[in-house]
Design an enzyme around this catalytic site. Sequence first.
Site, mmCIF file in Angstrom:
data_model
loop_
_atom_site.group_PDB
_atom_site.id
_atom_site.type_symbol
_atom_site.label_atom_id
_atom_site.label_comp_id
_atom_site.label_asym_id
_atom_site.label_seq_id
_atom_site.Cartn_x
_atom_site.Cartn_y
_atom_site.Cartn_z
ATOM 1 N N ASP A 96 0.860 -1.185 0.000
ATOM 2 C CA ASP A 96 0.000 0.000 0.000
ATOM 3 C C ASP A 96 0.899 1.240 0.000
ATOM 4 O OD1 ASP A 96 0.853 0.510 2.589
ATOM 5 O OD2 ASP A 96 -1.127 0.353 3.517
ATOM 6 N N ASP A 260 -5.170 -6.756 8.295
ATOM 7 C CA ASP A 260 -3.778 -6.617 8.707
ATOM 8 C C ASP A 260 -3.744 -5.912 10.044
ATOM 9 O OD1 ASP A 260 -3.042 -3.529 8.365
ATOM 10 O OD2 ASP A 260 -4.373 -4.101 6.740
#
Length: 413
Positions: A96, A260
């Site tokens: 990301d 996550d």
Amino acid sequence: MDFFFPDSQDQISPFFDFLSEEHPLHRIRQRDDRYAHEVLKTIPYNGILISKVIIDGMKGRTGQYSESQKERIYRVGAHRFFRTEVPSGPSKIMGDCGAFAYVDSDVPPYTIDEVISFYEGIGLDFGISMDHIVLDYLSDHRKKTVTEVDPEWVRRRELTIEIATEFFAEVKKQKCGFTPIGVAHGWDPESYKLSVEELEKIGFKRIALGGMVPLRTDDILNVLSSISETRRPKTQLHLLGVTRPKFMPQFASLGVTSFDSTSPFRQAFMDDKHNYYVKDDSYVALRVPQPDGNTMLRRRIQAGELDQKVVREAEQHCLRCLRAFDAGETTIEDALDALRSYEIIYDTKNRDRSESYERTLEASPWKSCKCGVCDAVGIEVIIFRGAERNKRRGFHNLSIFRKRLDSSLSAND
Ligand SMILES: [Zn+2]
């Protein structure tokens, strides 16, 4: 349910000497230091999440990677860099942009090409579209008093969708090797639902839900329920930064297939109390700060407030007593006395943790843990002191977190 562990260069040095507090002479970090998945007997996570901002940095902020590490990850690829090939190791790597790092900026820092080159350049399996966090959430309760939607929330939600549109088109055009993931943002269940609908229309099969870290579990469930009213059956959801093992079965029933979290790891050394996990509980770690590693202690010694020799003696006495206790050579009382005598010196807030220390020592939970860390280093794992011990405790927590997660999921099968 796939658990992704966000990388923040968290490795331990396997040959660190706890007695001399020294690393081996010829230690080469990249070669010798070990990730959690190389140390623990059971691999705690299914994948790793890495952020562009951590590796490459951004304008006004350097990354955490040295030039040579950066050069290496681009040269050998993320899988070889993280040595994911250990048996049943983490099989997926997701990337990301690290939206928290630029949350205060007007717009995200990278171009779409830069983001794609990063994901492709290091050979990722999943790439998350660059997003911009909406900084507020209107729970049912708050909606009674807040009736206006801040235009900034709307702008950030729409900007995230705009970027996702371009990102998706570019990934298709360039025939990229990774699976693109869109990010849904919002400020209430309806706006999140709208984001998911729009991302599905663009073509995303996987959608991450952002901005949920501070949300209460009820709010997360409300958002997921709202999304599930229109979600396409094949759309898979990822929760960014959300850790609630107990609620994972419910999340799963609402389309969540991955999440996550760093919190099991970070609680080992960031939390005031819950430092060492056991299956249904946690213990406080035994604080024995290093005089030269602790800014407050160092300052007071330099200012002449404390005698360095006295401090050093109290600290060393603590370590000796704790090791003797672990070996069955001294009593809990002796160990507690030593901890207390040192605490009086270093703790400027006058805390007395004796009761919680007694609870930790009584239970001695590290003695029965076979995670791969506790059975290797004994009581050192529960001593709150320096990165080598604190990170090992973080690794242990990851292994317990995995057990919590698995048992919560299997109880609901
Ligand atoms: Zn353990």
